[in-house]
Design an enzyme around this catalytic site. Structure first.
Site, PDB file in Angstrom:
ATOM      1  CE1 TYR A 146      -3.485  12.091   6.343  1.00 56.71           C
ATOM      2  CE2 TYR A 146      -5.560  12.272   7.534  1.00 56.71           C
ATOM      3  CZ  TYR A 146      -4.197  12.498   7.458  1.00 56.71           C
ATOM      4  OH  TYR A 146      -3.563  13.114   8.497  1.00 56.71           O
TER       5      TYR A 146
ATOM      6  CD  GLU B 121      -1.464   4.721   4.539  1.00 58.68           C
ATOM      7  OE1 GLU B 121      -0.963   5.552   5.331  1.00 58.68           O
ATOM      8  OE2 GLU B 121      -2.180   3.762   4.904  1.00 58.68           O
ATOM      9  CG  ASN B 122      -1.223  11.476  -1.550  1.00 55.37           C
ATOM     10  OD1 ASN B 122      -1.642  12.565  -1.193  1.00 55.37           O
ATOM     11  ND2 ASN B 122      -0.430  11.323  -2.581  1.00 55.37           N
ATOM     12  CB  ALA B 123       0.024  14.389   2.407  1.00 57.48           C
TER      13      ALA B 123
ATOM     14  CG  ASN C 245      -0.419  -0.266   2.509  1.00 51.41           C
ATOM     15  OD1 ASN C 245       0.580  -0.945   2.659  1.00 51.41           O
ATOM     16  ND2 ASN C 245      -1.054   0.293   3.523  1.00 51.41           N
TER      17      ASN C 245
ATOM     18  CB  CYS D 212     -10.789  -2.878   0.457  1.00 53.09           C
ATOM     19  SG  CYS D 212     -10.225  -2.076  -1.069  1.00 53.09           S
TER      20      CYS D 212
ATOM     21  CB  CYS E 212      -8.523  -4.622  -3.591  1.00 50.66           C
ATOM     22  SG  CYS E 212      -7.417  -3.251  -3.202  1.00 50.66           S
TER      23      CYS E 212
ATOM     24  CD  GLU F 113      -5.395  -6.011  -1.405  1.00 51.15           C
ATOM     25  OE1 GLU F 113      -4.882  -4.881  -1.265  1.00 51.15           O
ATOM     26  OE2 GLU F 113      -6.222  -6.483  -0.605  1.00 51.15           O
TER      27      GLU F 113
ATOM     28  CB  CYS G 178      -5.393  -1.299  -1.696  1.00 50.60           C
ATOM     29  SG  CYS G 178      -6.671  -0.592  -0.654  1.00 50.60           S
TER      30      CYS G 178
END
Ligand code: THU
Length: 137
Positions: A51, A47-49, A45, A90, A93, A58, A56
């Site tokens: 959010y 992520e990013n600032a 995964n 999820c 995904c 997958e 993900c």
């Protein structure tokens, strides 16, 4: 029951999670895809600032595979989370995995991996009555 190939796939997912970029959730996820012939593509995964833009594990793995030109042959997927409990892909995904699976006409095993448990399901069990590329033909 897991085979040596499944054990290797699980190890690849765990290894991929080591590269997780998850400074916001601190929830490192690893994914590994196995294709006919035995090749493996992994993801983690990212992520990013901002959010909500998190990618993900997958989805990253499917993106890597498709960017390499792979369009089918998806046989198995392993997914690992950071805790003891099994995690399942999820909803988004599941749909992303379904695209690649349907392109090649497979229904991959999804190995949901916990600390001491591997729960094996078919993608079609996780995403029944899926909408996919065949619906647009
Ligand atoms: N996450 C995945 O990588 N795969 C899933 O199937 C569920 C959630 C990630 C997204 C986010 O970076 C973190 O786990 C917490 O939700």
């Amino acid at each position: 029951m897991s085979s040596p190939a499944d054990d290797a796939l699980i190890a690849a997912a765990r290894e991929a999670a080591r590269n997780s970029y998850s400074p916001y959730s601190h929830f490192a996820v690893g994914a590994a895809l196995r294709f006919a012939g035995g090749s493996t593509v992994t993801g983690t995964n990212v992520e990013n600032a901002s959010y909500g833009l998190a990618l993900c594990a997958e989805t990253v793995a499917v993106g890597k595979a498709m960017a390499d030109g792979i369009r089918g042959g998806l046989e198995a997927v392993a997914v690992t989370g950071p805790g003891d409990e099994v995690i399942t892909p999820c909803g988004r995904c599941r749909q992303v995995l379904n695209e690649l699976a349907q392109l090649g006409g497979t229904d991959p095993d999804i190995l949901c991996v916990g600390a001491s448990e591997v729960r094996r399901m078919k993608l079609s069990e996780l995403l029944p009555h899926a909408f996919g590329p065949a619906n647009l033909e």
